[in-house]
Design a protein around this motif. Structure first.
Motif, PDB file in Angstrom:
ATOM      1  N   ILE A 188      14.909   8.531 -18.549  1.00  0.00           N
ATOM      2  CA  ILE A 188      15.686   7.706 -19.476  1.00  0.00           C
ATOM      3  C   ILE A 188      15.378   6.238 -19.199  1.00  0.00           C
ATOM      4  N   ALA A 189      14.957   5.527 -20.255  1.00  0.00           N
ATOM      5  CA  ALA A 189      14.563   4.122 -20.095  1.00  0.00           C
ATOM      6  C   ALA A 189      15.619   3.155 -20.624  1.00  0.00           C
ATOM      7  N   GLY A 190      16.349   3.539 -21.671  1.00  0.00           N
ATOM      8  CA  GLY A 190      17.327   2.641 -22.270  1.00  0.00           C
ATOM      9  C   GLY A 190      18.535   3.398 -22.780  1.00  0.00           C
ATOM     10  N   LYS A 191      19.652   2.692 -22.942  1.00  0.00           N
ATOM     11  CA  LYS A 191      20.905   3.311 -23.397  1.00  0.00           C
ATOM     12  C   LYS A 191      21.612   2.359 -24.363  1.00  0.00           C
ATOM     13  N   TRP A 192      22.380   2.949 -25.290  1.00  0.00           N
ATOM     14  CA  TRP A 192      23.266   2.170 -26.148  1.00  0.00           C
ATOM     15  C   TRP A 192      24.437   3.048 -26.548  1.00  0.00           C
ATOM     16  N   TRP A 193      25.628   2.444 -26.627  1.00  0.00           N
ATOM     17  CA  TRP A 193      26.819   3.212 -26.976  1.00  0.00           C
ATOM     18  C   TRP A 193      27.785   2.331 -27.755  1.00  0.00           C
ATOM     19  N   LEU A 194      28.703   2.963 -28.444  1.00  0.00           N
ATOM     20  CA  LEU A 194      29.777   2.231 -29.106  1.00  0.00           C
ATOM     21  C   LEU A 194      30.734   1.688 -28.053  1.00  0.00           C
ATOM     22  N   THR A 195      31.202   0.478 -28.268  1.00  0.00           N
ATOM     23  CA  THR A 195      32.122  -0.138 -27.320  1.00  0.00           C
ATOM     24  C   THR A 195      33.319   0.777 -27.056  1.00  0.00           C
ATOM     25  N   GLY A 196      33.616   0.962 -25.783  1.00  0.00           N
ATOM     26  CA  GLY A 196      34.727   1.807 -25.381  1.00  0.00           C
ATOM     27  C   GLY A 196      34.298   3.137 -24.800  1.00  0.00           C
ATOM     28  N   MET A 197      33.027   3.517 -24.981  1.00  0.00           N
ATOM     29  CA  MET A 197      32.575   4.841 -24.534  1.00  0.00           C
ATOM     30  C   MET A 197      32.242   4.891 -23.048  1.00  0.00           C
ATOM     31  N   ASN A 198      32.010   3.737 -22.423  1.00  0.00           N
ATOM     32  CA  ASN A 198      31.638   3.711 -21.007  1.00  0.00           C
ATOM     33  C   ASN A 198      32.914   3.667 -20.162  1.00  0.00           C
ATOM     34  N   LYS A 199      33.514   4.827 -20.001  1.00  0.00           N
ATOM     35  CA  LYS A 199      34.789   4.925 -19.289  1.00  0.00           C
ATOM     36  C   LYS A 199      34.655   4.498 -17.834  1.00  0.00           C
ATOM     37  N   ALA A 201      32.920   2.234 -16.604  1.00  0.00           N
ATOM     38  CA  ALA A 201      32.871   0.776 -16.478  1.00  0.00           C
ATOM     39  C   ALA A 201      34.192   0.127 -16.870  1.00  0.00           C
ATOM     40  N   GLY A 202      35.205   0.952 -17.113  1.00  0.00           N
ATOM     41  CA  GLY A 202      36.517   0.415 -17.448  1.00  0.00           C
ATOM     42  C   GLY A 202      36.746   0.170 -18.921  1.00  0.00           C
ATOM     43  N   GLU A 203      35.786   0.562 -19.758  1.00  0.00           N
ATOM     44  CA  GLU A 203      35.978   0.384 -21.191  1.00  0.00           C
ATOM     45  C   GLU A 203      37.052   1.341 -21.702  1.00  0.00           C
ATOM     46  N   VAL A 204      37.731   0.929 -22.763  1.00  0.00           N
ATOM     47  CA  VAL A 204      38.786   1.748 -23.371  1.00  0.00           C
ATOM     48  C   VAL A 204      38.380   2.081 -24.805  1.00  0.00           C
TER      49      VAL A 204
END
Length: 416
Positions: A188-199, A201-204
């Motif tokens: 895996i070289a790169g990642k992208w997600w909708l804001t809030g999906m990276n739990k 990292a503390g995202e809600v």
């Protein structure tokens, strides 16, 4: 019609010419037809099968490749001498999901299956096979992602592949780029997600209750990824730097519409984008699902200009099972490619063809609704015995191949 072929429930401008029970594993999800062989992922039988379709009227031998323990291989991609197959936890084997499919479609998978690793082991990521001998795949590479695993891939040759991946710490599937410079050692070289999906990292996540924000998959044309996020809508991503995708635009029409945004087909020469919202619950419980046409002349401002006609020969909403769009034929290199003729699977309404020469007035030009399955491979209790056309692939000669959750592989001739 040959007595060996099941008689379709309905057909118009399409004719069934071949059928395979896929060696007794009639459940099919994604399929690729490549060099005279159909590669079919299985949702219930696990693993995947390879069907000899060099004579499409008489499909031949079937080779079955089992999945690792507790793992499904429902999606795959074939190009040149490579076959990429996803590995993920078999989510439909879960008791709660088997009893009520709403559990799968209305909650974040990362939350639903938190702690699953303490109960069982599975393989997560992607396997790379050499298919220089098409019906004898040889494993040459493995990408182990951790987490739940991959869902769906996009690969049409070259260095880069793309996947939806549920990695550790995320609420659901996100977009990842995969470096295949060395197919034996993909990463895996790169990642992208909708804001809030990276739990982690503390995202809600601010998805509404009962809505699932998760990447189904993305199609890539040039340096743009056209990505569908189920109840999270559509994004166009700039991937000119594969290690750092960037958002161009995000559009979401759920609510007021019912979500399930599933498949995007860019028709770049015409500045059009076809987007299908998947019907995911029986009897239209999740609302009427549509396939949209967007004008993308200005990529930062896609505008919906029409929808494809909805099948109406009978009241399909009352037929049982899912009624509505699922997959689109994706204009892969080496397959049938058109920017005016669209082929789609419509679940209990079978396979449909649409002429979008006038993008403001699409019209249906052909349909075939296969016969109901005679054997139910779907092991979920209480499922109706109706066709649920899952995926569609059209080869360079114009023959249509379609899978079903239970009824095997259909091969169809289009009269247009």
């Amino acid at each position: 019609m040959s007595l060996d072929l099941p008689t379709p429930d309905y057909s118009r401008n399409m004719k069934l010419i071949g059928h395979s029970d896929i060696g007794g594993r009639g459940d099919g999800m994604q399929l690729m037809v490549h060099r005279g062989f159909a590669y079919v992922g299985h949702p219930w039988s696990r693993g995947f099968s390879i069907v000899d379709v060099r004579d499409p009227r008489r499909p031949g031998d079937v080779t079955y490749i089992p999945a690792p323990d507790n793992t499904w291989n429902i999606h795959l991609q074939a190009h040149d001498d490579l076959l990429l197959v996803i590995n993920a936890l078999d989510l439909f084997a879960d008791v709660d999901v088997a009893q009520d499919e709403k559990v799968y479609y209305t909650k974040s998978i990362g939350d639903t299956f938190a702690g699953a690793g303490g109960k069982q082991a599975w393989t997560a990521g992607m396997t790379v096979y050499d298919i220089s001998t098409p019906d004898r795949p040889k494993k040459i590479g493995q990408l182990d992602s951790g987490g739940i695993g991959f869902h769906r891939l996009w690969y049409v040759g070259g260095r880069w592949a793309y996947a939806s991946a549920l990695l550790p710490g995320f609420t659901d599937y996100i977009f990842v780029t995969i470096d295949l410079a060395d197919p034996k050692r993909p990463f895996i070289a790169g990642k992208w997600w909708l804001t809030g999906m990276n739990k982690a990292a503390g995202e809600v996540l601010h998805a509404p209750e009962g809505r699932r924000w998760a990447l189904h998959h993305a199609l890539v044309h040039g340096d743009t990824a056209y990505a569908c996020w189920r109840d999270g809508g559509l994004t166009l991503l700039d991937i000119s730097d594969r290690s750092a995708p960037k958002l161009i635009v995000h559009r979401n029409w759920c609510p007021p519409y019912g979500g399930g945004t599933h498949s995007a087909l860019p028709l770049v020469a015409r500045n059009l984008l076809v987007v299908a919202d998947e019907a995911v619950l029986d009897n239209e419980e999740d609302g009427r699902k549509l396939t949209w046409l967007f004008d993308i002349r200005e990529p930062s401002n896609p505008v919906s200009i029409s929808t494809l006609p909805v099948p109406d020969e009978i009241d399909y909403a009352k037929k049982g099972g899912h009624f509505g769009p699922h997959n689109l034929h994706e204009n892969r290199p080496g397959s049938f490619v058109s920017d005016t003729l669209i082929f789609a699977s419509w679940q209990n309404a079978g396979i449909r063809a649409f002429d979008i020469s006038d993008a403001y007035r699409p019209r249906e030009t052909g349909a075939l609704v296969p016969a109901a399955p005679t054997v139910m491979t779907d092991r979920r209790p209480g499922r109706p015995r109706v066709i649920q056309s899952a995926d569609v692939f059209v080869d360079a000669a114009g023959l249509i191949y379609a899978t079903d959750y239970n009824a095997g592989l259909e091969i169809i001739e289009y009269g247009g």
